[in-house]
Design an enzyme around this catalytic site. Structure first.
Site, PDB file in Angstrom:
ATOM      1  N   ASP A  86       0.866  -1.186   0.000  1.00 58.83           N
ATOM      2  CA  ASP A  86       0.000   0.000   0.000  1.00 58.83           C
ATOM      3  C   ASP A  86       0.896   1.228   0.000  1.00 58.83           C
ATOM      4  O   ASP A  86       1.905   1.268   0.703  1.00 58.83           O
ATOM      5  CB  ASP A  86      -0.906   0.009   1.230  1.00 58.83           C
ATOM      6  CG  ASP A  86      -2.000  -1.041   1.180  1.00 58.83           C
ATOM      7  OD1 ASP A  86      -2.378  -1.449   0.066  1.00 58.83           O
ATOM      8  OD2 ASP A  86      -2.480  -1.447   2.242  1.00 58.83           O
TER       9      ASP A  86
ATOM     10  N   ASP B  94      -7.045  -1.731  -4.203  1.00 56.38           N
ATOM     11  CA  ASP B  94      -8.039  -1.429  -3.172  1.00 56.38           C
ATOM     12  C   ASP B  94      -9.151  -0.540  -3.727  1.00 56.38           C
ATOM     13  O   ASP B  94     -10.330  -0.745  -3.430  1.00 56.38           O
ATOM     14  CB  ASP B  94      -7.388  -0.744  -1.973  1.00 56.38           C
ATOM     15  CG  ASP B  94      -6.386  -1.627  -1.256  1.00 56.38           C
ATOM     16  OD1 ASP B  94      -6.478  -2.870  -1.381  1.00 56.38           O
ATOM     17  OD2 ASP B  94      -5.497  -1.073  -0.573  1.00 56.38           O
TER      18      ASP B  94
END
Length: 158
Positions: free
Chosen positions: A117, A136
Site C-alpha cells: 500500500d 483497493d
C-alpha cells in the site's frame, strides 16, 4: 464475460505497474515517504499483512494464506454468479474491477507476504494515517457497482 476479462486484466496490470514503479522504481520501500502534493497526496509505504486498515494483521504467515484463499474464493464466487445470472455491462465492469483488484493483491501476498500500500490522502485538516493502492480502489468500486447494478433478473429464478 469478455468485458469482465478485459477490465480485470487492465486493473491487474495497472495495479502491478503502479506498485512496481512507486515501491521499487521510486524506492519507496527504502525511503518510506514521498510527498507528491502534501497533504492531498503522499506516497507512504505500508506493507499490509492483514485486510483493510491492517485488520487481522497478526500471525502473518497463517493470515497471508487464509487471505489468499478468501480472495480467490471471492473471485470464484463472482465468476460463478456472473455465469448463472449475468448483469448488464455496468455490472460486468464492476465485476472486472473487483476481480482485477483482488488478483492484484493476491499476487502481492504471494510475492511479498503482504500487500504493498502506498497511496495516502489527507484533506481539510484531517490527517489520514492509512495507505491504500490501485487494487483497493478497484475492489471498493467494483463491490459498490455490483450492489447498484446487480444481475438482470434481480436474483429471481425464471
Amino acid at each position: 464475460m469478455k468485458i469482465v476479462a478485459w477490465v480485470a486484466t487492465l486493473v491487474f496490470a495497472l495495479d502491478q505497474v503502479t506498485k512496481w514503479a512507486v515501491v521499487h522504481g521510486m524506492s519507496l520501500d527504502t525511503r518510506g515517504l514521498i510527498e507528491i502534493w502534501p497533504p492531498f497526496l503522499t506516497f507512504r509505504m505500508a506493507w499490509n499483512t492483514g485486510i483493510n486498515f491492517g485488520l487481522f494483521s497478526g500471525r502473518e504467515d497463517m493470515t497471508r494464506w487464509v487471505l489468499i484463499a478468501v480472495a480467490l474464493g471471492i473471485v470464484l464466487f463472482v465468476l460463478v454468479w456472473l455465469r448463472r445470472d449475468p448483469p448488464g455491462w455496468k455490472g460486468l465492469v464492476s465485476a472486472g474491477l473487483l476481480i482485477g483488484g483482488a488478483l492484484g493483491n493476491v499476487v502481492d501476498r504471494v510475492l511479498y507476504g503482504a500487500v504493498a500500500d502506498f497511496l495516502n490522502m489527507s484533506c481539510c485538516g484531517i490527517q489520514n494515517p492509512y495507505a491504500f493502492n490501485v487494487a483497493d480502489i478497484a475492489i471498493f468500486a467494483g463491490a459498490i457497482g455490483l450492489v447498484f447494478w446487480p444481475a438482470r433478473s434481480g436474483g429471481k429464478t425464471p
